[in-house]
Write an enzyme that holds these catalytic residues in place. Structure first.
Site, PDB file in Angstrom:
ATOM      1  N   LYS A 104      -1.841  -1.732   7.092  1.00  0.00           N
ATOM      2  CA  LYS A 104      -1.069  -1.915   5.850  1.00  0.00           C
ATOM      3  C   LYS A 104      -0.630  -0.557   5.293  1.00  0.00           C
ATOM      4  CE  LYS A 104      -2.876  -5.165   3.110  1.00  0.00           C
ATOM      5  NZ  LYS A 104      -3.675  -5.784   2.029  1.00  0.00           N
ATOM      6  N   LYS A 116     -13.033  -1.192   4.213  1.00  0.00           N
ATOM      7  CA  LYS A 116     -13.285  -2.424   3.442  1.00  0.00           C
ATOM      8  C   LYS A 116     -14.778  -2.533   3.185  1.00  0.00           C
ATOM      9  CE  LYS A 116     -10.772  -5.974   2.036  1.00  0.00           C
ATOM     10  NZ  LYS A 116      -9.356  -5.811   1.650  1.00  0.00           N
TER      11      LYS A 116
HETATM   12  N1  GLU Z   1      -8.111  -5.192  -1.869  1.00  0.00           N
HETATM   13  C1  GLU Z   1      -6.711  -4.898  -1.856  1.00  0.00           C
HETATM   14  C2  GLU Z   1      -6.113  -5.103  -0.466  1.00  0.00           C
HETATM   15  O1  GLU Z   1      -6.666  -5.800   0.333  1.00  0.00           O
HETATM   16  C3  GLU Z   1      -6.417  -3.533  -2.470  1.00  0.00           C
HETATM   17  C4  GLU Z   1      -7.031  -2.370  -1.777  1.00  0.00           C
HETATM   18  C5  GLU Z   1      -6.894  -1.058  -2.531  1.00  0.00           C
HETATM   19  O2  GLU Z   1      -6.298  -1.012  -3.588  1.00  0.00           O
HETATM   20  O3  GLU Z   1      -7.428  -0.072  -2.000  1.00  0.00           O
HETATM   21  O4  GLU Z   1      -5.044  -4.652  -0.153  1.00  0.00           O
END
Ligand code: GLU
Length: 459
Positions: A104, A116
């Site tokens: 991403k 994560k």
């Molecule tokens: N938990 C969100 C995601 O899956 C945001 C992650 C973030 O802001 O670092 O994209």
């Protein structure tokens, strides 16, 4: 479980090898070798950290809570990704979601790697004091591997600004005198968070949908009618008319996306259904979304489930089964709840020609293949829900600069960034037979491979 992530990474790697522009300056053997080391890097996380947090309960008992932090890849910068609190979190899921974050960030040119975290609890079963204690313990156990230049967590399923505030405060007290503001993002605004971070994911979801089916199509409808692309046909079939939209999940992502759709009056879209863990609410004339948002904010996040509650908030709707939202005859289905909502056993009942993934991995691999073959446009998580991490990046920058942007500036920066990504991906998508997810993955993997090659790491 985010089951399709691993296999899509694999599929994209395979497609990448076929792609002539992948390391085109190399001879066949060297190219294959470089590919093999790329595949090894991306299909395995750099680190999997696991701890059993010792947490005192209000009752005086002490429990051990399994928790994880996975650091998938840091080619583009410090590891970055949320921490989820959910009773079904497991190691495989966190590894897959960390890989998704790597891709991403690469897709949207955010200078972070992928990480994560997960804590195996149902947060609804813990008191505020116990949750506070869990957050502090998480930071105590993982503080060595976290930090503004190492690994920066953020909210995810079951966590929000409250948890990030607690975690940052704990990080600060563990490391006095060291920079701490950028150690967590998604904090409250008073505590150094960014304006617009809370709404960023939901706003990004709706922006992606609007840009694709309105702005982009307006510019490109002649080209699309001329080419024979199966997805182009789907897009044209819903273009230039008000859309009927259903939203699964009415939390931080779904409620904001629904509100954006409701407020975008110049498109005359109708949000005909919304759902949560208890119920689907349906009205073919469109639901009063602001009234539902205000009801949920006063009722622990839950939508009305009875005729009395609907009357109380002045909303006209039929009360249907929770999963009914998935099977309605609508133009667009936004999946903003949890993973694996559309799977092999229910995919045939899904009618929407366009599906947007507000949550991470809400469609399983099998269901994804089935829908894509039918020409359903799936706007994947990696493209649609990146608003959260993009504004997290702005929050991290603002923390460094100790200078804060207005809400307007944040949303402008966000939409500009998402537009750049879509202007790269959409012409490619409508010009070739691959689904959008695969296009996004190839683009992200290509970017990572070029950098890894330049750094001399593919051998
Ligand atoms: N938990 C969100 C995601 O899956 C945001 C992650 C973030 O802001 O670092 O994209």
């Amino acid at each position: 479980m985010a089951s399709q992530t691993g296999s899509i990474v694999q599929q994209s790697l395979n497609a990448l090898l076929e792609d002539k522009s992948f390391l085109q300056n190399l001879q066949d053997d060297a190219r294959e070798q470089a590919f093999t080391s790329l595949a090894a890097i991306l299909s395995t996380p750099n680190h999997v950290h696991k701890s059993f947090l010792r947490v005192p309960l209000d009752s005086g008992k002490v429990v051990r809570v399994p928790s994880f932090r996975v650091q998938h890849n840091d080619t583009l910068g410090p590891y970055k990704g949320g921490i989820r609190f959910h009773e079904s979190v497991n190691e495989d899921e966190v590894v897959n979601l960390a890989a998704l974050m790597t891709l991403k960030n690469a897709l949207h040119e955010v200078p972070f790697g992928g990480g994560k975290g997960g804590v195996v609890i149902n947060p609804r079963e813990f008191s505020v004091k116990e949750l506070h204690s869990i957050c502090k313990k998480y930071v105590q156990y993982f503080s060595d591997i976290l930090g503004p230049d190492k690994d920066i967590p953020a909210p995810d399923v079951g966590t929000g600004d409250r948890e990030m505030d607690w975690m940052m405060a704990e990080y600060k007290s563990i490391r006095p005198g060291k920079p701490y503001r950028g150690s967590f993002t998604g904090k409250s605004v008073v505590n150094g968070g960014s304006l617009g971070r809370r709404e960023a994911t939901g706003k990004g979801v709706f922006f992606t949908l609007r840009y694709m089916l309105h702005d982009f199509l307006k510019e490109n409808s002649k080209w699309l009618s001329g080419n024979d692309n199966i997805f182009g046909k789907t897009a044209l079939s819903v273009a230039n008319r008000p859309l009927k939209i259903a939203v699964q999940g009415f939390g931080n992502v779904g409620s904001v996306a629904a509100l954006e759709a409701y407020q975008c009056t110049y498109l005359q879209n109708k949000v005909v259904a919304v759902s949560d863990r208890n119920v689907t609410l349906y009205n073919s004339e469109g639901l009063n979304i602001p009234a539902l948002v205000s009801f949920t904010s006063k009722n622990g996040g839950d939508l009305p489930t009875t005729v009395e509650q609907l009357a109380e908030c002045d909303v006209k709707a039929d009360i249907e089964d929770r999963d009914e939202v998935l099977y309605l005859d609508v133009d667009v289905l936004i999946l903003a709840a949890l993973e694996d909502q559309v799977h092999k056993d229910n995919v045939q009942q899904v009618k929407a020609p366009v599906i947007v993934e507000g949550a991470n991995a809400p469609i399983t691999g099998e269901a994804d293949t089935y829908l894509s073959k039918k020409g359903v446009i799936i706007v994947p998580d990696i493209l649609a829900n990146a608003g959260g991490v993009i504004v997290s990046y702005f929050e991290w920058l603002q923390g460094r600069e100790t200078q804060f942007y207005s809400e307007q500036e944040v949303f402008k920066l966000l939409f500009d960034k998402m537009k750049v990504t879509m202007d790269t991906i959409l012409p490619q998508f409508f010009g070739d037979p691959f689904p959008l997810r695969q296009n996004c993955y190839i683009h992200a993997v290509m970017k990572l491979s070029t950098i890894l090659y330049r750094q001399g790491k593919l051998y």
